[in-house]
Design a protein around this motif. Structure first.
Motif, PDB file in Angstrom:
ATOM      1  N   VAL A  31      50.359  41.477  43.047  1.00 54.01           N
ATOM      2  CA  VAL A  31      50.072  40.610  44.189  1.00 54.01           C
ATOM      3  C   VAL A  31      48.721  41.006  44.757  1.00 54.01           C
ATOM      4  N   LEU A  32      47.807  40.053  44.811  1.00 52.16           N
ATOM      5  CA  LEU A  32      46.505  40.266  45.434  1.00 52.16           C
ATOM      6  C   LEU A  32      46.467  39.422  46.702  1.00 52.16           C
ATOM      7  N   THR A  33      46.346  40.070  47.846  1.00 48.27           N
ATOM      8  CA  THR A  33      46.324  39.394  49.139  1.00 48.27           C
ATOM      9  C   THR A  33      44.927  39.489  49.732  1.00 48.27           C
ATOM     10  N   ILE A  34      44.317  38.345  49.993  1.00 44.56           N
ATOM     11  CA  ILE A  34      42.975  38.298  50.588  1.00 44.56           C
ATOM     12  C   ILE A  34      43.119  37.749  52.005  1.00 44.56           C
ATOM     13  N   ILE A  81      36.523  40.571  55.553  1.00 43.89           N
ATOM     14  CA  ILE A  81      37.478  40.145  54.546  1.00 43.89           C
ATOM     15  C   ILE A  81      38.150  41.395  53.962  1.00 43.89           C
ATOM     16  N   GLN A  82      39.457  41.336  53.832  1.00 44.79           N
ATOM     17  CA  GLN A  82      40.221  42.465  53.290  1.00 44.79           C
ATOM     18  C   GLN A  82      40.986  42.016  52.054  1.00 44.79           C
ATOM     19  N   ALA A  83      40.960  42.830  51.009  1.00 51.60           N
ATOM     20  CA  ALA A  83      41.715  42.565  49.781  1.00 51.60           C
ATOM     21  C   ALA A  83      42.668  43.720  49.542  1.00 51.60           C
ATOM     22  N   VAL A  84      43.931  43.398  49.291  1.00 49.92           N
ATOM     23  CA  VAL A  84      44.969  44.408  49.047  1.00 49.92           C
ATOM     24  C   VAL A  84      45.637  44.095  47.719  1.00 49.92           C
TER      25      VAL A  84
END
Length: 445
Positions: free
Chosen positions: A325-328, A385-388
Protein backbone atom coordinates in the motif's frame (compact mmCIF):
# COMPACT_ATOMS: atom_id res chain seq x y z
CA UNK A 1 14.86 -38.82 -12.53
CA UNK A 2 11.68 -37.07 -11.47
CA UNK A 3 11.10 -33.47 -12.43
CA UNK A 4 9.17 -31.10 -10.25
CA UNK A 5 8.10 -27.52 -10.31
CA UNK A 6 8.37 -25.71 -7.00
CA UNK A 7 6.43 -22.56 -6.31
CA UNK A 8 6.58 -20.41 -3.19
CA UNK A 9 4.75 -18.26 -1.14
CA UNK A 10 6.13 -17.06 0.64
CA UNK A 11 6.48 -17.22 3.74
CA UNK A 12 8.96 -16.52 4.22
CA UNK A 13 8.12 -15.67 4.73
CA UNK A 14 6.51 -17.20 5.33
CA UNK A 15 5.68 -19.76 2.81
CA UNK A 16 2.25 -20.29 3.03
CA UNK A 17 0.15 -21.60 0.16
CA UNK A 18 -1.63 -24.28 -1.67
CA UNK A 19 -2.21 -27.94 -2.80
CA UNK A 20 -1.99 -30.97 -5.12
CA UNK A 21 -3.83 -33.43 -7.36
CA UNK A 22 -6.50 -36.01 -6.69
CA UNK A 23 -8.70 -33.93 -4.38
CA UNK A 24 -11.92 -33.00 -6.13
CA UNK A 25 -12.99 -29.37 -6.05
CA UNK A 26 -16.24 -30.31 -4.31
CA UNK A 27 -14.60 -32.30 -1.55
CA UNK A 28 -11.77 -29.82 -1.07
CA UNK A 29 -14.23 -27.01 -0.47
CA UNK A 30 -17.09 -28.52 1.48
CA UNK A 31 -15.63 -31.50 3.33
CA UNK A 32 -15.38 -31.01 7.09
CA UNK A 33 -12.17 -31.61 8.96
CA UNK A 34 -11.34 -35.31 8.82
CA UNK A 35 -9.71 -37.32 11.57
CA UNK A 36 -7.21 -40.04 10.59
CA UNK A 37 -8.85 -43.48 10.48
CA UNK A 38 -7.85 -46.00 13.11
CA UNK A 39 -6.57 -49.52 12.70
CA UNK A 40 -3.50 -51.29 11.33
CA UNK A 41 -4.31 -50.26 7.74
CA UNK A 42 -4.75 -46.57 8.51
CA UNK A 43 -3.52 -43.96 6.09
CA UNK A 44 -0.08 -44.05 7.70
CA UNK A 45 0.91 -46.84 5.30
CA UNK A 46 1.25 -44.31 2.47
CA UNK A 47 3.44 -42.14 4.69
CA UNK A 48 5.72 -45.12 5.19
CA UNK A 49 5.80 -45.63 1.44
CA UNK A 50 7.12 -42.08 0.99
CA UNK A 51 9.61 -42.52 3.81
CA UNK A 52 11.09 -45.60 2.16
CA UNK A 53 12.31 -43.26 -0.60
CA UNK A 54 12.74 -40.04 1.40
CA UNK A 55 13.76 -40.97 4.96
CA UNK A 56 12.64 -38.66 7.73
CA UNK A 57 15.08 -35.99 8.82
CA UNK A 58 15.49 -37.45 12.29
CA UNK A 59 17.08 -40.51 10.68
CA UNK A 60 19.99 -38.28 9.67
CA UNK A 61 20.63 -37.25 13.28
CA UNK A 62 22.88 -40.16 14.16
CA UNK A 63 25.67 -38.85 11.92
CA UNK A 64 24.62 -35.27 11.22
CA UNK A 65 23.60 -34.27 14.72
CA UNK A 66 24.95 -30.72 14.41
CA UNK A 67 22.85 -29.99 11.34
CA UNK A 68 19.84 -31.68 12.90
CA UNK A 69 20.20 -29.53 16.01
CA UNK A 70 20.35 -26.34 13.96
CA UNK A 71 17.33 -27.40 11.90
CA UNK A 72 15.36 -28.29 15.04
CA UNK A 73 16.19 -25.01 16.79
CA UNK A 74 14.87 -23.01 13.84
CA UNK A 75 11.73 -25.12 13.56
CA UNK A 76 10.90 -25.02 17.26
CA UNK A 77 11.50 -21.28 17.45
CA UNK A 78 8.97 -20.77 14.66
CA UNK A 79 6.41 -23.04 16.33
CA UNK A 80 6.68 -21.07 19.57
CA UNK A 81 6.39 -17.78 17.70
CA UNK A 82 3.26 -18.39 15.65
CA UNK A 83 2.47 -14.71 15.27
CA UNK A 84 2.83 -12.20 12.46
CA UNK A 85 6.58 -12.09 11.74
CA UNK A 86 8.61 -9.13 12.85
CA UNK A 87 11.30 -7.83 10.56
CA UNK A 88 13.79 -10.25 12.15
CA UNK A 89 11.58 -13.35 12.29
CA UNK A 90 10.53 -15.88 9.71
CA UNK A 91 9.09 -19.39 9.56
CA UNK A 92 11.76 -21.84 8.39
CA UNK A 93 11.55 -24.79 6.06
CA UNK A 94 10.82 -27.28 8.84
CA UNK A 95 7.35 -25.78 9.36
CA UNK A 96 6.42 -25.63 5.66
CA UNK A 97 3.13 -27.51 6.12
CA UNK A 98 2.61 -27.64 9.90
CA UNK A 99 1.86 -24.05 10.88
CA UNK A 100 -1.77 -23.04 11.44
CA UNK A 101 -1.14 -20.14 9.08
CA UNK A 102 -0.38 -22.46 6.17
CA UNK A 103 -3.40 -24.60 7.05
CA UNK A 104 -5.79 -21.64 6.92
CA UNK A 105 -4.29 -19.96 3.85
CA UNK A 106 -4.31 -23.28 2.05
CA UNK A 107 -7.91 -23.99 3.05
CA UNK A 108 -8.99 -20.50 2.07
CA UNK A 109 -7.32 -20.76 -1.33
CA UNK A 110 -9.06 -24.09 -1.96
CA UNK A 111 -12.36 -22.21 -1.84
CA UNK A 112 -11.39 -20.66 -5.18
CA UNK A 113 -11.60 -24.17 -6.73
CA UNK A 114 -8.09 -24.51 -8.18
CA UNK A 115 -7.46 -27.28 -10.67
CA UNK A 116 -5.56 -30.40 -9.77
CA UNK A 117 -2.49 -29.12 -11.60
CA UNK A 118 -2.60 -25.83 -9.72
CA UNK A 119 -2.84 -27.66 -6.39
CA UNK A 120 0.07 -29.89 -7.37
CA UNK A 121 2.25 -26.93 -8.24
CA UNK A 122 1.54 -25.38 -4.88
CA UNK A 123 2.36 -28.44 -2.80
CA UNK A 124 5.55 -29.20 -4.68
CA UNK A 125 7.34 -26.46 -2.71
CA UNK A 126 5.86 -27.37 0.66
CA UNK A 127 6.10 -31.15 0.24
CA UNK A 128 8.71 -31.83 -2.47
CA UNK A 129 8.25 -35.60 -2.19
CA UNK A 130 4.81 -35.17 -3.75
CA UNK A 131 6.52 -34.91 -7.12
CA UNK A 132 7.54 -38.55 -6.79
CA UNK A 133 4.23 -39.62 -5.19
CA UNK A 134 1.47 -37.55 -6.83
CA UNK A 135 -1.04 -40.31 -6.04
CA UNK A 136 -0.90 -39.25 -2.38
CA UNK A 137 -1.68 -35.59 -2.93
CA UNK A 138 -5.27 -35.82 -1.70
CA UNK A 139 -4.10 -37.55 1.48
CA UNK A 140 -1.56 -34.84 2.20
CA UNK A 141 -4.24 -32.22 1.55
CA UNK A 142 -6.56 -33.79 4.08
CA UNK A 143 -3.78 -33.93 6.67
CA UNK A 144 -3.06 -30.24 6.20
CA UNK A 145 -6.73 -29.30 6.47
CA UNK A 146 -7.21 -31.43 9.56
CA UNK A 147 -4.12 -30.10 11.31
CA UNK A 148 -2.88 -33.67 11.84
CA UNK A 149 0.17 -33.71 9.57
CA UNK A 150 2.31 -36.84 9.83
CA UNK A 151 4.02 -36.68 6.43
CA UNK A 152 7.22 -34.65 6.42
CA UNK A 153 7.25 -31.53 4.27
CA UNK A 154 10.64 -30.07 3.36
CA UNK A 155 13.26 -32.46 4.66
CA UNK A 156 16.96 -33.32 4.52
CA UNK A 157 16.27 -36.09 2.01
CA UNK A 158 14.21 -34.01 -0.41
CA UNK A 159 16.61 -31.06 -0.36
CA UNK A 160 19.65 -33.28 -0.90
CA UNK A 161 18.01 -35.27 -3.70
CA UNK A 162 17.97 -32.30 -6.08
CA UNK A 163 20.32 -33.05 -8.95
CA UNK A 164 19.32 -30.61 -11.67
CA UNK A 165 17.78 -27.16 -12.05
CA UNK A 166 15.99 -26.08 -15.22
CA UNK A 167 16.02 -22.31 -15.68
CA UNK A 168 15.36 -21.46 -19.30
CA UNK A 169 14.56 -17.77 -18.99
CA UNK A 170 13.77 -15.11 -16.45
CA UNK A 171 10.05 -14.89 -17.24
CA UNK A 172 9.04 -18.09 -15.44
CA UNK A 173 10.19 -19.78 -12.25
CA UNK A 174 12.90 -22.42 -12.50
CA UNK A 175 12.05 -26.08 -12.04
CA UNK A 176 14.29 -28.78 -10.71
CA UNK A 177 14.61 -32.52 -10.76
CA UNK A 178 14.74 -34.95 -7.86
CA UNK A 179 16.79 -38.09 -8.18
CA UNK A 180 15.55 -40.37 -5.40
CA UNK A 181 17.93 -43.13 -4.44
CA UNK A 182 20.63 -44.07 -1.97
CA UNK A 183 22.95 -41.23 -3.03
CA UNK A 184 22.55 -37.71 -1.65
CA UNK A 185 24.00 -34.54 -3.14
CA UNK A 186 25.86 -31.68 -1.51
CA UNK A 187 28.49 -28.97 -2.09
CA UNK A 188 31.64 -30.81 -1.02
CA UNK A 189 33.94 -31.68 -3.94
CA UNK A 190 35.34 -34.88 -2.43
CA UNK A 191 32.78 -36.55 -0.15
CA UNK A 192 34.16 -39.40 1.87
CA UNK A 193 32.88 -42.91 1.50
CA UNK A 194 30.69 -44.24 4.28
CA UNK A 195 28.57 -47.28 5.05
CA UNK A 196 25.25 -45.38 5.25
CA UNK A 197 24.75 -43.74 1.86
CA UNK A 198 26.83 -42.59 -1.13
CA UNK A 199 27.43 -38.86 -1.46
CA UNK A 200 27.98 -36.86 -4.62
CA UNK A 201 29.17 -33.31 -5.16
CA UNK A 202 26.90 -30.89 -7.02
CA UNK A 203 27.61 -27.25 -7.86
CA UNK A 204 23.89 -26.54 -7.44
CA UNK A 205 24.33 -26.35 -3.68
CA UNK A 206 26.49 -23.26 -4.06
CA UNK A 207 24.21 -21.56 -6.53
CA UNK A 208 21.42 -18.99 -6.17
CA UNK A 209 19.31 -20.77 -8.78
CA UNK A 210 18.98 -23.77 -6.44
CA UNK A 211 17.02 -21.63 -3.98
CA UNK A 212 15.23 -19.69 -6.72
CA UNK A 213 13.37 -22.83 -7.82
CA UNK A 214 10.97 -22.14 -4.94
CA UNK A 215 11.88 -18.61 -3.88
CA UNK A 216 11.49 -17.64 -7.48
CA UNK A 217 11.38 -13.87 -7.28
CA UNK A 218 14.02 -13.18 -4.68
CA UNK A 219 16.83 -12.54 -7.14
CA UNK A 220 17.27 -10.41 -10.25
CA UNK A 221 17.98 -13.30 -12.60
CA UNK A 222 16.72 -16.77 -11.65
CA UNK A 223 18.69 -18.42 -14.44
CA UNK A 224 22.10 -17.55 -12.99
CA UNK A 225 23.93 -19.43 -10.25
CA UNK A 226 25.56 -16.19 -9.08
CA UNK A 227 24.16 -12.84 -8.00
CA UNK A 228 25.05 -10.05 -10.44
CA UNK A 229 26.31 -6.72 -9.15
CA UNK A 230 29.62 -5.20 -8.17
CA UNK A 231 29.02 -4.89 -4.43
CA UNK A 232 27.81 -8.46 -3.86
CA UNK A 233 29.65 -10.11 -6.73
CA UNK A 234 30.40 -13.72 -5.88
CA UNK A 235 27.77 -13.84 -3.13
CA UNK A 236 25.00 -16.46 -3.21
CA UNK A 237 21.88 -16.98 -1.10
CA UNK A 238 23.63 -19.55 1.08
CA UNK A 239 26.28 -17.05 2.22
CA UNK A 240 23.70 -15.03 4.17
CA UNK A 241 20.96 -17.53 4.95
CA UNK A 242 23.28 -20.41 5.87
CA UNK A 243 25.77 -18.58 8.07
CA UNK A 244 29.21 -19.98 7.37
CA UNK A 245 31.13 -21.91 10.01
CA UNK A 246 33.81 -24.61 10.03
CA UNK A 247 33.64 -28.26 10.90
CA UNK A 248 32.65 -31.54 9.35
CA UNK A 249 29.49 -32.60 7.59
CA UNK A 250 29.40 -35.60 9.89
CA UNK A 251 29.85 -34.49 13.46
CA UNK A 252 31.23 -37.88 14.49
CA UNK A 253 34.55 -37.03 12.87
CA UNK A 254 35.00 -34.00 15.10
CA UNK A 255 37.62 -32.37 12.85
CA UNK A 256 37.56 -28.71 11.80
CA UNK A 257 38.13 -29.62 8.19
CA UNK A 258 36.20 -27.27 5.91
CA UNK A 259 33.58 -24.50 5.77
CA UNK A 260 30.01 -25.64 6.32
CA UNK A 261 26.73 -23.75 6.27
CA UNK A 262 24.47 -23.64 9.30
CA UNK A 263 21.07 -25.27 8.81
CA UNK A 264 18.97 -22.88 10.87
CA UNK A 265 18.18 -20.96 7.67
CA UNK A 266 17.95 -17.50 9.15
CA UNK A 267 15.25 -15.44 7.58
CA UNK A 268 14.92 -11.76 6.89
CA UNK A 269 17.84 -10.48 8.93
CA UNK A 270 20.84 -12.04 10.60
CA UNK A 271 21.63 -9.24 13.09
CA UNK A 272 25.35 -9.98 13.34
CA UNK A 273 25.66 -10.07 9.57
CA UNK A 274 23.89 -6.75 9.23
CA UNK A 275 26.25 -5.13 11.72
CA UNK A 276 29.32 -6.48 9.95
CA UNK A 277 28.24 -5.58 6.44
CA UNK A 278 27.43 -1.88 6.17
CA UNK A 279 26.71 -2.19 2.46
CA UNK A 280 24.03 -4.77 3.19
CA UNK A 281 22.65 -2.68 6.02
CA UNK A 282 22.42 0.40 3.81
CA UNK A 283 20.81 -1.38 0.87
CA UNK A 284 18.27 -3.57 2.66
CA UNK A 285 15.46 -1.02 2.98
CA UNK A 286 13.88 0.78 0.00
CA UNK A 287 13.96 4.52 -0.24
CA UNK A 288 11.25 6.89 -1.40
CA UNK A 289 11.65 10.11 -3.33
CA UNK A 290 8.86 12.49 -4.36
CA UNK A 291 8.68 14.56 -7.53
CA UNK A 292 5.89 17.16 -7.55
CA UNK A 293 4.34 19.57 -10.02
CA UNK A 294 1.59 22.00 -9.00
CA UNK A 295 -1.57 23.33 -10.64
CA UNK A 296 -4.64 25.34 -9.73
CA UNK A 297 -6.84 22.24 -9.65
CA UNK A 298 -4.70 19.43 -8.25
CA UNK A 299 -1.21 18.33 -7.28
CA UNK A 300 0.39 15.77 -9.58
CA UNK A 301 3.67 14.02 -9.22
CA UNK A 302 5.56 10.75 -8.95
CA UNK A 303 6.76 8.62 -6.04
CA UNK A 304 10.05 6.88 -6.80
CA UNK A 305 10.62 3.64 -4.92
CA UNK A 306 14.32 2.81 -5.07
CA UNK A 307 15.91 -0.53 -4.21
CA UNK A 308 19.68 -0.68 -3.94
CA UNK A 309 22.13 -3.38 -4.93
CA UNK A 310 20.70 -6.02 -2.60
CA UNK A 311 19.78 -8.97 -4.83
CA UNK A 312 16.31 -9.33 -3.35
CA UNK A 313 13.15 -7.94 -4.73
CA UNK A 314 11.61 -5.91 -1.97
CA UNK A 315 10.87 -6.78 0.74
CA UNK A 316 12.08 -10.34 0.35
CA UNK A 317 10.71 -11.61 -2.94
CA UNK A 318 7.92 -14.15 -3.58
CA UNK A 319 5.08 -11.82 -4.57
CA UNK A 320 2.28 -14.40 -4.84
CA UNK A 321 0.16 -13.11 -1.96
CA UNK A 322 2.06 -10.12 -0.58
CA UNK A 323 0.26 -6.81 -0.60
CA UNK A 324 1.69 -3.31 -0.76
CA UNK A 325 0.00 0.00 0.00
CA UNK A 326 1.43 3.35 -1.06
CA UNK A 327 -0.38 6.29 0.54
CA UNK A 328 0.30 9.80 -0.79
CA UNK A 329 -1.03 12.67 1.33
CA UNK A 330 -1.12 16.44 0.87
CA UNK A 331 -0.83 18.31 4.18
CA UNK A 332 -1.32 22.03 4.79
CA UNK A 333 0.76 24.30 7.02
CA UNK A 334 -1.34 23.42 10.09
CA UNK A 335 -0.79 19.66 9.70
CA UNK A 336 -4.26 19.03 8.29
CA UNK A 337 -4.75 16.49 5.50
CA UNK A 338 -6.25 18.25 2.47
CA UNK A 339 -5.98 15.41 -0.09
CA UNK A 340 -5.02 11.75 -0.12
CA UNK A 341 -4.60 8.95 -2.64
CA UNK A 342 -3.91 5.29 -1.93
CA UNK A 343 -2.49 2.78 -4.39
CA UNK A 344 -2.59 -0.96 -3.75
CA UNK A 345 -0.46 -3.66 -5.32
CA UNK A 346 -0.89 -7.43 -5.02
CA UNK A 347 -2.94 -10.45 -6.10
CA UNK A 348 -6.15 -11.87 -4.66
CA UNK A 349 -6.53 -15.52 -3.65
CA UNK A 350 -8.50 -16.19 -6.84
CA UNK A 351 -5.63 -14.95 -9.01
CA UNK A 352 -2.87 -17.09 -7.53
CA UNK A 353 -1.47 -19.62 -10.04
CA UNK A 354 -4.15 -18.65 -12.57
CA UNK A 355 -2.71 -15.40 -13.91
CA UNK A 356 0.93 -14.81 -14.79
CA UNK A 357 3.03 -14.39 -11.68
CA UNK A 358 2.81 -10.79 -10.49
CA UNK A 359 5.94 -8.71 -10.64
CA UNK A 360 7.37 -7.77 -7.26
CA UNK A 361 6.77 -4.21 -6.17
CA UNK A 362 10.40 -3.42 -6.93
CA UNK A 363 13.27 -5.57 -8.11
CA UNK A 364 16.75 -5.32 -6.69
CA UNK A 365 18.86 -2.55 -8.12
CA UNK A 366 15.93 -0.79 -9.79
CA UNK A 367 13.60 2.16 -9.30
CA UNK A 368 9.83 2.04 -9.76
CA UNK A 369 7.94 5.21 -10.59
CA UNK A 370 4.36 5.52 -9.26
CA UNK A 371 2.40 8.55 -10.60
CA UNK A 372 -0.22 10.21 -8.41
CA UNK A 373 -2.86 12.93 -8.63
CA UNK A 374 -4.25 14.64 -5.53
CA UNK A 375 -7.53 16.55 -5.78
CA UNK A 376 -7.06 19.21 -3.13
CA UNK A 377 -10.00 20.55 -1.13
CA UNK A 378 -11.38 23.88 -2.34
CA UNK A 379 -9.50 26.80 -0.82
CA UNK A 380 -6.84 24.57 0.75
CA UNK A 381 -3.13 25.30 0.39
CA UNK A 382 -0.90 22.19 0.68
CA UNK A 383 2.50 22.80 2.23
CA UNK A 384 4.04 19.33 1.91
CA UNK A 385 3.52 15.92 0.37
CA UNK A 386 4.02 12.71 2.35
CA UNK A 387 4.43 9.19 0.94
CA UNK A 388 4.10 6.11 3.16
CA UNK A 389 4.89 2.58 1.96
CA UNK A 390 3.40 -0.37 3.89
CA UNK A 391 3.09 -4.09 3.24
CA UNK A 392 1.05 -7.08 4.42
CA UNK A 393 1.81 -10.76 3.98
CA UNK A 394 -1.73 -11.69 2.92
CA UNK A 395 -4.57 -10.03 0.99
CA UNK A 396 -7.96 -9.46 2.55
CA UNK A 397 -10.13 -12.38 1.49
CA UNK A 398 -13.41 -11.87 -0.31
CA UNK A 399 -16.08 -12.03 2.45
CA UNK A 400 -17.98 -14.83 0.68
CA UNK A 401 -14.77 -16.81 0.24
CA UNK A 402 -13.82 -16.37 3.88
CA UNK A 403 -17.27 -17.33 5.10
CA UNK A 404 -17.25 -20.54 3.07
CA UNK A 405 -13.92 -21.54 4.56
CA UNK A 406 -14.89 -20.69 8.13
CA UNK A 407 -18.11 -22.68 7.74
CA UNK A 408 -16.07 -25.76 6.79
CA UNK A 409 -14.29 -25.74 10.17
CA UNK A 410 -15.80 -27.99 12.85
CA UNK A 411 -16.05 -25.64 15.85
CA UNK A 412 -16.61 -22.03 16.83
CA UNK A 413 -13.23 -21.99 18.54
CA UNK A 414 -11.38 -23.01 15.38
CA UNK A 415 -13.39 -20.54 13.30
CA UNK A 416 -12.47 -17.72 15.68
CA UNK A 417 -8.80 -18.71 15.69
CA UNK A 418 -8.64 -18.95 11.90
CA UNK A 419 -10.29 -15.57 11.50
CA UNK A 420 -7.93 -13.99 14.03
CA UNK A 421 -4.81 -15.37 12.38
CA UNK A 422 -5.86 -14.47 8.84
CA UNK A 423 -6.82 -10.97 9.96
CA UNK A 424 -3.50 -10.34 11.71
CA UNK A 425 -1.53 -11.19 8.60
CA UNK A 426 -3.56 -8.79 6.45
CA UNK A 427 -2.67 -5.80 8.64
CA UNK A 428 -0.15 -3.57 6.83
CA UNK A 429 3.22 -2.87 8.43
CA UNK A 430 5.11 0.36 7.83
CA UNK A 431 8.14 -0.12 5.61
CA UNK A 432 9.34 3.41 4.94
CA UNK A 433 8.12 6.97 4.33
CA UNK A 434 9.20 10.29 2.87
CA UNK A 435 7.97 13.84 3.36
CA UNK A 436 8.74 16.73 1.06
CA UNK A 437 7.98 20.41 1.60
CA UNK A 438 6.49 22.14 -1.43
CA UNK A 439 8.40 25.05 -2.85
CA UNK A 440 6.69 28.31 -3.65
CA UNK A 441 6.26 27.58 -7.33
CA UNK A 442 4.77 24.15 -6.53
CA UNK A 443 2.24 25.38 -3.99
CA UNK A 444 -1.27 26.17 -5.14
CA UNK A 445 -2.13 29.86 -5.20
Amino acid sequence: MMAMTRWPLLLGTLGVLLLGTGLSAENSITAPRMEPPEGPMSDTHWVREIEQVFPRSENCRQCHDRQDGEWTVGRERAIRSNAPPRVDLTFPHGTAITTPLFQHVFGLWLQTQPTGDQRTRCLSCHVPSITAFPQHTDKIARQVLSGTVTVEGISCATCHAVDHVHAENGSSPPTFSLKPGKAFFGPFPSPEENLVHPAQQSDLYRGAHYCAACHFDKVKDVTRPDLPGEILQGTVCQDCHMEQSTGSATSKRGAMTRPIGRHEFHGVIVPALMLKNRNLQAEWMPRLDIEVSGSTQRVTGTVLIRNGSLPHSFPGGDPLLKQFVLTITAIDGHGKTVAEEQKRFGSSYAEVLRNPNPDPLIRGGTTRRIPFTLAVQAGARPARIQAVLSSALLPEADPTLLERYLTSLPSDHERAEAKRLLTEYTLPTLLTFRSRALEGKEMMP
